[in-house]
Design an enzyme around this catalytic site. Structure first.
Site, PDB file in Angstrom:
ATOM      1  N   PHE A 253      36.480  55.794  75.618  1.00 34.66           N
ATOM      2  CA  PHE A 253      37.576  56.619  76.143  1.00 34.66           C
ATOM      3  C   PHE A 253      37.344  58.102  75.891  1.00 34.66           C
ATOM      4  O   PHE A 253      38.290  58.873  75.744  1.00 34.66           O
ATOM      5  CB  PHE A 253      38.929  56.159  75.570  1.00 34.66           C
ATOM      6  CG  PHE A 253      39.157  54.683  75.728  1.00 34.66           C
ATOM      7  CD1 PHE A 253      39.335  54.139  76.987  1.00 34.66           C
ATOM      8  CD2 PHE A 253      39.138  53.833  74.630  1.00 34.66           C
ATOM      9  CE1 PHE A 253      39.497  52.770  77.158  1.00 34.66           C
ATOM     10  CE2 PHE A 253      39.297  52.470  74.785  1.00 34.66           C
ATOM     11  CZ  PHE A 253      39.486  51.933  76.056  1.00 34.66           C
ATOM     12  N   ILE A 660      35.255  51.632  97.382  1.00 36.88           N
ATOM     13  CA  ILE A 660      35.432  50.846  96.165  1.00 36.88           C
ATOM     14  C   ILE A 660      34.182  49.988  96.008  1.00 36.88           C
ATOM     15  O   ILE A 660      33.887  49.135  96.846  1.00 36.88           O
ATOM     16  CB  ILE A 660      36.704  49.972  96.246  1.00 36.88           C
ATOM     17  CG1 ILE A 660      37.941  50.857  96.472  1.00 36.88           C
ATOM     18  CG2 ILE A 660      36.866  49.133  94.983  1.00 36.88           C
ATOM     19  CD1 ILE A 660      38.156  51.917  95.413  1.00 36.88           C
ATOM     20  N   GLY A 735      37.309  55.930  86.715  1.00 33.84           N
ATOM     21  CA  GLY A 735      37.519  55.590  85.300  1.00 33.84           C
ATOM     22  C   GLY A 735      38.712  56.258  84.640  1.00 33.84           C
ATOM     23  O   GLY A 735      39.372  55.670  83.786  1.00 33.84           O
ATOM     24  N   GLU A 736      38.988  57.504  84.993  1.00 35.14           N
ATOM     25  CA  GLU A 736      40.096  58.215  84.341  1.00 35.14           C
ATOM     26  C   GLU A 736      41.298  58.380  85.265  1.00 35.14           C
ATOM     27  O   GLU A 736      42.366  58.812  84.839  1.00 35.14           O
ATOM     28  CB  GLU A 736      39.601  59.592  83.874  1.00 35.14           C
ATOM     29  CG  GLU A 736      38.546  59.472  82.805  1.00 35.14           C
ATOM     30  CD  GLU A 736      37.694  60.730  82.669  1.00 35.14           C
ATOM     31  OE1 GLU A 736      37.928  61.485  81.732  1.00 35.14           O
ATOM     32  OE2 GLU A 736      36.808  60.944  83.522  1.00 35.14           O
TER      33      GLU A 736
HETATM   34  N1  MCN Z   1      34.300  51.834  90.363  1.00 34.17           N
HETATM   35  C1  MCN Z   1      34.388  51.245  91.624  1.00 34.17           C
HETATM   36  N2  MCN Z   1      34.419  52.037  92.733  1.00 34.17           N
HETATM   37  C2  MCN Z   1      34.357  53.381  92.630  1.00 34.17           C
HETATM   38  C3  MCN Z   1      34.223  53.993  91.381  1.00 34.17           C
HETATM   39  C4  MCN Z   1      34.178  53.186  90.242  1.00 34.17           C
HETATM   40  O1  MCN Z   1      34.455  50.027  91.719  1.00 34.17           O
HETATM   41  N3  MCN Z   1      34.473  54.127  93.719  1.00 34.17           N
HETATM   42  C5  MCN Z   1      34.447  51.010  89.147  1.00 34.17           C
HETATM   43  C6  MCN Z   1      33.154  50.416  88.640  1.00 34.17           C
HETATM   44  O2  MCN Z   1      33.428  49.185  88.015  1.00 34.17           O
HETATM   45  C7  MCN Z   1      32.722  51.449  87.593  1.00 34.17           C
HETATM   46  C8  MCN Z   1      34.040  51.892  87.020  1.00 34.17           C
HETATM   47  O3  MCN Z   1      34.966  51.813  88.112  1.00 34.17           O
HETATM   48  O4  MCN Z   1      31.899  50.863  86.601  1.00 34.17           O
HETATM   49  C9  MCN Z   1      34.062  53.311  86.451  1.00 34.17           C
HETATM   50  O5  MCN Z   1      33.337  54.174  87.254  1.00 34.17           O
HETATM   51  P1  MCN Z   1      33.445  55.763  87.137  1.00 34.17           P
HETATM   52  O6  MCN Z   1      34.729  56.228  87.656  1.00 34.17           O
HETATM   53  O7  MCN Z   1      32.209  56.326  87.712  1.00 34.17           O
HETATM   54  O8  MCN Z   1      33.464  56.058  85.556  1.00 34.17           O
HETATM   55  P2  MCN Z   1      32.236  56.018  84.526  1.00 34.17           P
HETATM   56  O9  MCN Z   1      31.343  54.904  84.830  1.00 34.17           O
HETATM   57  O10 MCN Z   1      31.670  57.386  84.392  1.00 34.17           O
HETATM   58  O11 MCN Z   1      33.003  55.626  83.182  1.00 34.17           O
HETATM   59  C10 MCN Z   1      33.590  56.601  82.354  1.00 34.17           C
HETATM   60  C11 MCN Z   1      35.094  56.643  82.492  1.00 34.17           C
HETATM   61  C12 MCN Z   1      35.645  57.568  81.490  1.00 34.17           C
HETATM   62  S1  MCN Z   1      35.191  59.171  81.622  1.00 34.17           S
HETATM   63  C13 MCN Z   1      36.444  57.125  80.457  1.00 34.17           C
HETATM   64  S2  MCN Z   1      37.066  58.232  79.338  1.00 34.17           S
HETATM   65  C14 MCN Z   1      36.753  55.735  80.355  1.00 34.17           C
HETATM   66  C15 MCN Z   1      36.649  55.013  81.609  1.00 34.17           C
HETATM   67  O12 MCN Z   1      35.623  55.315  82.373  1.00 34.17           O
HETATM   68  N4  MCN Z   1      36.641  55.050  79.201  1.00 34.17           N
HETATM   69  C16 MCN Z   1      36.697  53.685  79.221  1.00 34.17           C
HETATM   70  N5  MCN Z   1      37.008  53.701  81.611  1.00 34.17           N
HETATM   71  C17 MCN Z   1      36.932  52.989  80.447  1.00 34.17           C
HETATM   72  N6  MCN Z   1      37.037  51.639  80.458  1.00 34.17           N
HETATM   73  C18 MCN Z   1      36.854  50.953  79.306  1.00 34.17           C
HETATM   74  N7  MCN Z   1      36.968  49.606  79.343  1.00 34.17           N
HETATM   75  N8  MCN Z   1      36.565  51.566  78.130  1.00 34.17           N
HETATM   76  C19 MCN Z   1      36.479  52.904  78.063  1.00 34.17           C
HETATM   77  O13 MCN Z   1      36.164  53.483  76.925  1.00 34.17           O
HETATM   78 MO1  MOS Z   2      35.789  60.369  79.618  1.00 29.08          MO
HETATM   79  S1  MOS Z   2      37.176  61.350  78.440  1.00 29.08           S
HETATM   80  O1  MOS Z   2      35.259  61.864  80.418  1.00 29.08           O
HETATM   81  O2  MOS Z   2      34.549  60.106  78.466  1.00 29.08           O
END
Ligand code: MCN
Ligand code: MOS
Length: 769
Positions: A253, A660, A735-736
């Site tokens: 997170f 997605i 993710g956020e």
């Molecule tokens: N995804 C998707 N379609 C998209 C974008 C994403 O299906 N258009 C889905 C995928 O399963 C992808 C996930 O969402 O693996 C997250 O993608 P993304 O938005 O690119 O985020 P990151 O992979 O960079 O993950 C980091 C983000 C951040 S910044 C924090 S803070 C965070 C988060 O993700 N912390 C988490 N989600 C979390 N989820 C869990 N379980 N634990 C954390 O610590």
């Molecule tokens: Mo997420 S707070 O940008 O790791």
């Protein structure tokens, strides 16, 4: 790379990309076979326990380690008196150190909970017990426990140097004059306490030095390349003498986006004692020596005409930071571009407190910023007697006015509509206290949100082995998000296979370096480059097949051949072909492999170095378009009229996140974000004991996070379409995004239920009295 010099990857109808695919690591996690960083036990490993300061400010006057040293099994007690030098590591986002504090390098105390010693022993119990026998005497100096202290001083952007360039103060038009002239104005201040990540997995470091001076660290991290760079900088090692391994992360997170000082001191201990050392922070240490979201105070002024058209907006955001470092909780940045408003300003101020340097926590800036902005929009809607969605539509921005670029795609209008329909918004009686269920006042609130889509170069590799196994490998992390699953889907698309026939290896800095799983950008960075690497392998297999004499593929043009089900075959006659295993064996190859990265033309050293920094991070408006994800949140609360208890009853979120990639994991991400943000709305607060200058509730009993019983039905809707400007697969950040808008939607629902506007989170029952 700009956001437009790529071509879109064609995702066909039955492609595994975009298919609802269950998280492949799910079974391993629930059955305990997934191996987290702290579960690795290098041979001869010793255990460490951290000693932390009990005062918030001052100096260590004496430190007595004799008794601890004499305890059974104790191998070493490190303090500032015998610690070896550490070199500064670059600070996030220019490096991966979250705090500039170099532990055990001097006698100065900056905050309660600061590492002051490390005990290394044969067993965990021995180390833990001996750590309690290290006696530290302090000369305490005056301290600033929190931003409300009378001696606390605030300061502004002028002192912020390099970091300030990331989030400059922004001005459009003349907001002060426009505010003075506005027929309707709002002037309000919102505040929020310190928030803690409270990840289930504790921070840990297991460090092992090989005789040749190579450092291997098992460390749960969102960014293996960043962590590698930070260790290399602390110990002045070349990058290729450090390896960071982190196959699974039990929640980060943001807290595991960079490294905290305890990691440095553990690696130091391992070197000094000549054996591997493991440190797992205690839960209280996790609260006090890793970097939380700081407390914020946000002052908003809105000016509008009688029809609700915004004419001016100012957002001044103040956050706590430490005495060592400047951390910006960028809460105000999106306010000037979320709505169409000709005059706007966002500005930052800071207050230094004696606490650990704060850091990123899911939606840093956007989460609390959207609480303020979207609460203020609700207050304006009430003042104007307008439906809150209608007010937002009247100020809908069709263009990024701040950076003067068109939006890439913006499905916010659809998100409002879909969310409102699913929620039943049309049945809402706009008057506060107008809806009830027995003794419960029912409230319906909504809010919007936006999240920037960042991009960063990244790399991944794909291999097909002689036995036909297909493997994707990258240093990128899966922190619970779904990276493992996504990369299998992507390779499966290229090879025409079911996703579960692809192996994925992640979380090791020895693999091709990847961007941080942070800023919600990893999926968008890693899936296209994995597609490229897989395509290169596929093309090579096709090429090899066409060179095999005596086969029906011999001498064929690439365009006549296709790949599917582990074979290269004639495009027109899928039954005529060769298995990958046959091709590799006929060519005498062990494997066919390709690694791709999106840095473009850059030297090998620059490429390696830049994986340890976010200096080349591409901001949302870097290309021809401005790229954001969008959200629309609807909340129902029930407030007990006599007791003032607030229960969350329902949450509906409609989101535009471009393509997605996997609806199952995407939904899980959004639900997770919404739950986490509802904790910020209703429960979570770091409580500062101002007399002692320390956190009063550094544990999960008193720092209250939502549990199952707190969480109602949550509905997630997707309102977007593939975005041609975000990346070659058209996905946007997720993710956020689930965090944004949720605290405001809940606060707005509480207002609707009770007529009570709570501007200070969390919304506890005493604020209902
Ligand atoms: N995804 C998707 N379609 C998209 C974008 C994403 O299906 N258009 C889905 C995928 O399963 C992808 C996930 O969402 O693996 C997250 O993608 P993304 O938005 O690119 O985020 P990151 O992979 O960079 O993950 C980091 C983000 C951040 S910044 C924090 S803070 C965070 C988060 O993700 N912390 C988490 N989600 C979390 N989820 C869990 N379980 N634990 C954390 O610590
Ligand atoms: Mo997420 S707070 O940008 O790791």
């Amino acid at each position: 790379m700009t956001s437009t010099n790529f071509s879109q990857i064609d995702v066909g109808p039955g492609s595994p990309i975009g298919a609802a695919t269950r998280r492949r690591d799910g079974r391993d996690k629930v059955t305990g076979t997934a191996r987290y960083a702290a579960e690795f036990q290098p041979e001869g490993m010793l255990y460490a326990a951290l000693v932390t300061s009990t005062v918030p400010s001052g100096t260590i006057t004496a430190i007595d380690t004799e008794e601890a040293q004499a305890m059974p099994g104790v191998r070493m007690v490190l303090t500032h008196l015998n610690a070896t030098p550490l070199f500064p590591a670059l600070l996030f986002p220019f490096g991966a150190a979250f705090q500039s504090l170099l532990p055990l390098q001097d006698e100065r105390i900056r905050f309660s909970g600061q590492p002051v010693g490390l005990v290394v022993a044969d067993t965990f119990e021995q180390a833990t017990e001996a750590a309690t026998r290290v006696r530290v005497a302090y000369r305490t100096e005056p301290f600033i426990p929190d931003g409300s202290h009378p001696d606390a001083t605030t300061f502004g952007a002028e002192d912020c140097g390099k970091v300030q360039e990331m989030v400059p103060d922004l001005v459009m038009g003349d907001p002060d004059t426009a505010l003075a002239a506005a027929p309707v104005t709002l002037d309000v201040t919102y505040s929020s306490p310190r928030h803690y990540h409270a990840a289930m997995e504790l921070h840990s470091t297991t460090a092992h030095w090989s005789p040749d001076g190579t450092l291997t660290v098992w460390e749960p991290t969102q960014w293996t390349a960043g962590a590698r760079a930070a260790f290399a900088q602390w110990f002045k090692l070349p990058l290729d003498q450090v390896r960071v391994i982190s196959p699974y992360v039990g929640g980060g997170f943001g807290s595991k986006g960079g490294l905290h000082p305890h990691a440095a001191v553990t690696a130091m201990a391992a070197r000094e004692v000549g054996q591997p050392v493991k440190l797992v922070l205690t839960r209280p240490q996790q609260f006090t020596c890793t970097s939380p979201r700081p407390a914020t105070r946000q002052h908003l002024r809105l000016g509008a005409d009688h029809d609700g058209k915004l004419t001016a907006l100012t957002h001044d955001s103040l956050n706590e930071t430490s005495f060592d470092d400047l951390y910006i909780e960028a809460s105000a940045t999106l306010s000037a571009l979320t709505y169409s408003v000709p005059n706007a300003r966002s500005r930052y101020r800071f207050v230094r407190v004696n606490a650990v340097t704060p850091g990123s926590m899911r939606g840093p800036g956007e989460t609390m910023g959207s609480f303020a902005l979207e609460s203020a929009m609700d207050e304006l809607a009430v003042a104007l007697k307008l439906d809150p969605i209608e007010l937002r539509l009247r100020n809908y921005s069709d263009r990024d006015q701040l950076f003067d670029k068109p939006w890439s795609t913006k499905g916010l209008r659809q998100a409002y509509e879909q969310g409102a329909t699913a929620f039943g918004w049309q049945d809402r009686d706009p008057n506060p206290r107008s809806m009830r269920n027995g003794t419960e006042l029912i409230g319906w609130g909504m809010a919007g949100g936006a999240f920037p889509c960042y991009s960063h170069p990244t790399s991944a590799g794909v291999r097909v082995h002689a036995d036909g196994t297909i493997e994707v490998f990258s240093g990128g992390s899966d922190i619970g998000t779904g990276t493992y699953t996504l990369l299998a889907q992507v390779a499966a698309d290229v090879f025409g296979l079911p996703a579960d026939e692809v192996a994925v290896r992640l979380g090791d800095s020895a693999y091709p370096e990847a961007a941080v799983a942070g800023g919600s950008m990893l999926a968008g960075a890693l899936t296209p480059v994995t597609h490229q690497a897989a395509t290169a392998v596929r093309d090579e297999l096709i090429q090899l097949a066409s060179t095999l004499p005596g086969t029906p593929l011999h001498g064929r043009e690439a365009s006549e051949l296709a790949v599917g089900q582990g074979r290269v075959h004639l495009a027109r006659s899928p039954d005529t072909g060769l298995r990958f295993t046959e091709i590799l064996s006929a060519c005498g190859r062990k494997l066919v492999e390709a690694v791709r990265d999106t840095f473009g033309d850059i030297s090998e050293q620059d490429r390696k170095d830049n994986y340890g920094t976010l200096a080349l991070l591409q901001l949302p408006a870097a290309g021809t378009h401005s790229v954001y994800s969008w959200s629309s949140i609807f909340a129902e609360v029930g407030v007990d009229e006599e007791l003032g208890t607030v229960r969350l009853k329902r949450l509906v979120g409609a989101f535009d996140c471009g393509r997605i990639l996997n609806p199952t994991t995407a939904r899980s991400q959004l639900i997770g974000g919404m739950i986490m943000a509802s904790g910020a709305a209703l429960l979570e607060a770091g409580v500062v004991d101002a007399r002692q200058g320390r956190l009063a509730n550094p544990n999960l009993a008193e720092y209250v996070v939502p549990v199952n019983a707190d969480i109602p039905e949550i509905e997630v809707l997707f309102a977007g379409e593939p975005d041609p400007h975000s990346n070659p697969l058209g996905s946007k950040a997720i993710g956020e995004l689930g965090m944004t808008g949720v605290p405001a939607a809940i606060a707005n629902a509480v207002y609707h239920a009770t007529g009570r506007r709570v501007r200070d989170l969390p919304i506890l029952m005493e604020k209902m009295l």
